[in-house]
Design a protein around this motif. Structure first.
Motif, PDB file in Angstrom:
ATOM      1  N   HIS A 231       0.827  -1.206   0.000  1.00 46.15           N
ATOM      2  CA  HIS A 231       0.000   0.000   0.000  1.00 46.15           C
ATOM      3  C   HIS A 231       0.865   1.260   0.000  1.00 46.15           C
ATOM      4  O   HIS A 231       0.580   2.222  -0.732  1.00 46.15           O
ATOM      5  N   LEU A 232       1.911   1.280   0.821  1.00 42.00           N
ATOM      6  CA  LEU A 232       2.769   2.459   0.887  1.00 42.00           C
ATOM      7  C   LEU A 232       3.493   2.691  -0.433  1.00 42.00           C
ATOM      8  O   LEU A 232       3.621   3.835  -0.892  1.00 42.00           O
ATOM      9  N   GLU A 233       3.991   1.619  -1.029  1.00 40.69           N
ATOM     10  CA  GLU A 233       4.664   1.770  -2.325  1.00 40.69           C
ATOM     11  C   GLU A 233       3.687   2.330  -3.360  1.00 40.69           C
ATOM     12  O   GLU A 233       4.045   3.189  -4.172  1.00 40.69           O
ATOM     13  N   ALA A 239       4.213   1.603  -8.540  1.00 40.83           N
ATOM     14  CA  ALA A 239       3.341   0.448  -8.783  1.00 40.83           C
ATOM     15  C   ALA A 239       4.131  -0.846  -8.909  1.00 40.83           C
ATOM     16  O   ALA A 239       3.696  -1.901  -8.424  1.00 40.83           O
ATOM     17  N   THR A 240       5.290  -0.792  -9.552  1.00 44.92           N
ATOM     18  CA  THR A 240       6.103  -2.001  -9.709  1.00 44.92           C
ATOM     19  C   THR A 240       6.589  -2.503  -8.356  1.00 44.92           C
ATOM     20  O   THR A 240       6.567  -3.713  -8.083  1.00 44.92           O
ATOM     21  N   ALA A 241       7.032  -1.593  -7.493  1.00 46.76           N
ATOM     22  CA  ALA A 241       7.486  -1.981  -6.162  1.00 46.76           C
ATOM     23  C   ALA A 241       6.321  -2.533  -5.332  1.00 46.76           C
ATOM     24  O   ALA A 241       6.504  -3.447  -4.530  1.00 46.76           O
ATOM     25  N   ALA A 244       5.840  -5.998  -6.409  1.00 45.75           N
ATOM     26  CA  ALA A 244       6.938  -6.814  -5.889  1.00 45.75           C
ATOM     27  C   ALA A 244       6.710  -7.180  -4.427  1.00 45.75           C
ATOM     28  O   ALA A 244       7.068  -8.287  -3.985  1.00 45.75           O
ATOM     29  N   ALA A 245       6.102  -6.275  -3.653  1.00 42.73           N
ATOM     30  CA  ALA A 245       5.797  -6.575  -2.247  1.00 42.73           C
ATOM     31  C   ALA A 245       4.817  -7.736  -2.155  1.00 42.73           C
ATOM     32  O   ALA A 245       4.967  -8.626  -1.305  1.00 42.73           O
ATOM     33  N   TYR A 246       3.831  -7.747  -3.037  1.00 42.48           N
ATOM     34  CA  TYR A 246       2.889  -8.868  -3.059  1.00 42.48           C
ATOM     35  C   TYR A 246       3.599 -10.167  -3.447  1.00 42.48           C
ATOM     36  O   TYR A 246       3.307 -11.239  -2.893  1.00 42.48           O
ATOM     37  N   GLU A 247       4.520 -10.070  -4.390  1.00 34.71           N
ATOM     38  CA  GLU A 247       5.250 -11.273  -4.802  1.00 34.71           C
ATOM     39  C   GLU A 247       6.074 -11.836  -3.652  1.00 34.71           C
ATOM     40  O   GLU A 247       6.107 -13.060  -3.435  1.00 34.71           O
ATOM     41  N   LEU A 248       6.741 -10.957  -2.906  1.00 37.28           N
ATOM     42  CA  LEU A 248       7.536 -11.408  -1.768  1.00 37.28           C
ATOM     43  C   LEU A 248       6.637 -12.009  -0.682  1.00 37.28           C
ATOM     44  O   LEU A 248       6.992 -13.004  -0.055  1.00 37.28           O
TER      45      LEU A 248
END
Length: 420
Positions: A231-233, A239-241, A244-248
């Motif tokens: 959410h913070l990113e 948007a890409t970061a 990536a947070a969801y992927e991690l």
């Protein structure tokens, strides 16, 4: 806040020192700097209360101390202050923090006790008020105590910071906590979480991010931290970061069904349909139910990934789950048509329920187009004429009617006249 942080304990040494200083002195011979003497009865009462507390009998101590008569003038005012102090310890041991804090505050307000005792009582009263969730009173007490304790232990500064948080006094919370953490960098999740929440309340997202990453290093299995990172990113325009947070988080195994659908949708928005389709195929039937939401998104992902066979199989499964759903049938029919499987499209469209416009009009349009492509002009003319009767499909239907032999379409020309 844990019990260790706010535990009051049974520290009776300070008031017992007062007993020792007061007992046995001549009433008329005490100096202004020394406490007045105690009566024998009061001394015995305080000693008995102390013994009861040491023997883990706080209710007995509370009972005997509560019976002591109140007094506001010397010499009894001093004795009353000592009794209220001792009563505070008994109430604290009984897990009655609000009552304990009031007893400590009454002892303070008497003005009868030495400053070193008052200093300890401010600490005790402040923490007890916080335990009772009386944050304003607790903060006021601890602020006075900290004025004389610039190097107070981190736990107490955290207690005051937590009071500020509950009081929404973020401008006072942040410098207090930032300084405390600089002096003694913690590996404590609760401290960092408090700092993070304060930054979020102040909408200081760029400062919140590094704190959140520290929290993730301490607790990588916490789903809420990962979702907040995403959410913070996103809030910072990355948007890409965020994806990536969801992927991690997915790699950590902390995502739930709704999160996985959101991740798949994110893949589609970032033009990664293969990733979305593989994710949904892997997790459907495991973390994801094989329901409409999952299968519809999976079918669309395969379509965008230009894997028509997989897309068709997915929508066929969805139609078996919902055989009377017209929208699902139309979606599958369009997939057949994209693959020029005209006969399959016609068979499917013929068997779909009629439905209401505009879906029913689209069904007639797709029937007509498929029939044209399959060389069944008679069926095509009838279906296209019905489609031309609806605003939603009129222009496309009339264009297909016009593409047929004029002689064959003359009887249907009225359908493409003025709007019905």
């Amino acid at each position: 806040m844990g019990r260790a942080l706010l535990g009051l304990g049974l520290a009776l040494g300070v008031y017992c020192n007062c007993l020792a200083q007061s007992q046995g002195k001549d009433t008329a011979a005490h100096s202004p700097q020394s406490p007045p003497p105690l009566s024998a009865a009061t001394y015995e009462l305080l000693q008995a209360a102390r013994a009861a507390l040491k023997e883990n009998r706080p209710e007995a101590a509370r009972t005997m101390l509560s019976e002591f008569p109140q007094a506001s003038e010397e010499p009894m005012a001093y004795e009353t202050a000592l009794v209220r102090q001792a009563l505070g310890y008994a109430l604290a041991a009984l897990e009655r923090p609000a009552d304990a804090a009031l007893a400590f505050r009454e002892a303070l307000a008497s003005g009868q006790l030495p400053e070193e005792v008052n200093h300890e009582l401010r600490h005790r009263a402040g923490v007890a008020f916080l335990r009772a969730e009386r944050h304003a009173e607790g903060a006021a007490m601890l602020e006075q105590w900290l004025d004389a304790e610039p190097r107070a232990e981190l736990e107490l500064r955290l207690a005051l910071a937590l009071a500020y948080y509950h009081l929404e006094r973020y401008d006072e919370l942040l410098p207090l906590l930032e300084q405390a953490l600089r002096e003694d960098p913690p590996e404590r999740e609760d401290w960092l979480s408090l700092l993070l929440q304060a930054y979020l309340q102040k909408k200081q997202h760029s400062k919140a991010l590094p704190v959140l990453r520290e929290l993730l290093a301490l607790a990588p299995g916490k789903r809420d931290y990962w979702l907040l990172l995403a959410h913070l990113e996103q809030a910072l325009g990355r948007a890409t970061a965020s994806l990536a947070a969801y992927e991690l988080a997915y790699q950590q195994g902390v995502l739930q069904a709704g999160d996985l659908l959101y991740l798949a949708q994110g893949y589609l928005e970032r033009r990664r349909p293969h990733a979305a389709a593989r994710l949904l195929q892997k997790e459907s039937g495991r973390l994801l139910p094989r329901d409409r939401a999952t299968l519809a998104l999976q079918g669309e992902a395969w379509r965008q990934a230009r894997a028509p066979r997989d897309a068709i199989e997915t929508w066929q499964e969805l139609l078996r789950l919902e055989p009377d759903d017209l929208d699902t049938g139309l979606r599958l029919a369009r997939l057949y048509m994209e693959q020029e499987q005209w006969d399959k499209a016609l068979e499917l469209l013929d068997g779909l329920p009629g439905g209401e416009p505009p879906a029913s009009a689209e069904r007639q349009l797709l029937l007509g187009i498929s029939a044209v492509r399959a060389g069944r002009n008679t069926s095509a003319l009838a279906a296209l004429a019905r489609a031309a009767a609806h605003d939603h499909t009129r222009n496309t239907a009339c264009a297909w009617l016009a593409s047929l032999e004029p002689a064959a379409t003359s009887s249907h020309a009225a359908a493409c006249g003025a709007p019905q």
